[in-house]
Design an enzyme around this catalytic site. Sequence first.
Site: not given
Ligand code: F6P
Length: 369
Positions: A15, A83-84, A88, A124-126, A147-149, A151, A191, A193, A287, A294
């Site tokens: 991402g 993806k991809g 794998r 990121g990790d992947g 990564t914004i996460d 992690d 977000m 994860r 709500r 974003l």
């Molecule tokens: O790894 C960053 C991240 O923003 C996660 O927090 C979120 O779950 C994921 O990407 C969503 O990715 P996408 O919708 O682009 O598949």
Amino acid sequence: MTPSIRRIAVCTGGGDAPGLNAVIQSVLIAADNRDWECYGIRDGFNGILFPERYASGGVQRLTRERVRGISHLGGTILGTTNKGNPLRFPVTLPDGSTREIDRSDEILAYFATHQIDALVSVGGDGSLTIANALHQKGLRVVGVPKTIDNDLDKTFTTFGFDTAVAFATECLDRLHSTAESHQRVMVVEVMGRYAGWIALHSGIAGNAHAILIPEIAFDLEKVAAKIRARDAEGRLYSIVLVAEGAQPCDGHRELLAPAEAGHAERLGGIGERVADALAERTGKDTRVVVLGHLLRGGSPTAFDRLAALRFGAAAVRALDEGQSGIMVALGYTGVDYVALEEVAGRMKAVPLASDTVQTGRDLGICFGD
Ligand code: F6P
């Protein structure tokens, strides 16, 4: 002795996160200053795996002109994909079923044929797991943590995280006034994860009244009790911040889509679920705001921009020093180098004993436990 470098490539995977363009700019300039050529691979490794998709070339020579004025821009000029994974890679068989194959040898062959001596892999990790596999197969690789996460293990922070936290905090600031005016419960989903970093940091900075993170299974009754207690004190609104990976102690994680070949499961939906349950338990108007993608957009904060520029330059220095199989990381005193194998496949969760969690508790924030 490590052979000297004449050409390197850079790719961005997973991402997108604010700061990717700053890394690309930094890598190119630091390489150019060493008289190395620098190439950008499009969309992760797709530029190599699917050259036919790119009319102007799946791997392009980067120049100072190409990277001028991009360090403050969100996204990535190279494109990215989550993806991809080449290790794998999903292929559809004649019977319609899907199988994953390892296409990493095609990447190694590309580097050998085009005499590209090393790779800077930003992700990121992947992406860092892929980088580690390529290093183990003999490619010179340095990883850059994105990564914004936040992690990723072995780095104090990843670039992109600070920008996401700043934006989420601003959103919370804006929600207080409307929530208070309407005496509502606002549930905000962010977000992250399986880690609660974005929720925890923005929730405390933005004065959320409850923060629900994956590391702490939550009891909705505790959150409802917090809202009722605020009501009893005349505080007739509440802000509940929920990380997408948070889960109730008696339930499960909410998914938008299950994992499939070549793509991890998509998290999301917990905000709606929490809002419905809180409306039922408290009788209050409720709500939901899902900040979602974003959080990945916009200009990197000065902190993220600087971290990204430092990481890019440090990655080139590491290659120049003959290093490979490492990730540049932010330590407490400066940029460190850590082995990719110590990072790949490991997730950095929020430590429950951290002073940030303790701060939240001391401020009276409900974590649902
Ligand atoms: O790894 C960053 C991240 O923003 C996660 O927090 C979120 O779950 C994921 O990407 C969503 O990715 P996408 O919708 O682009 O598949």
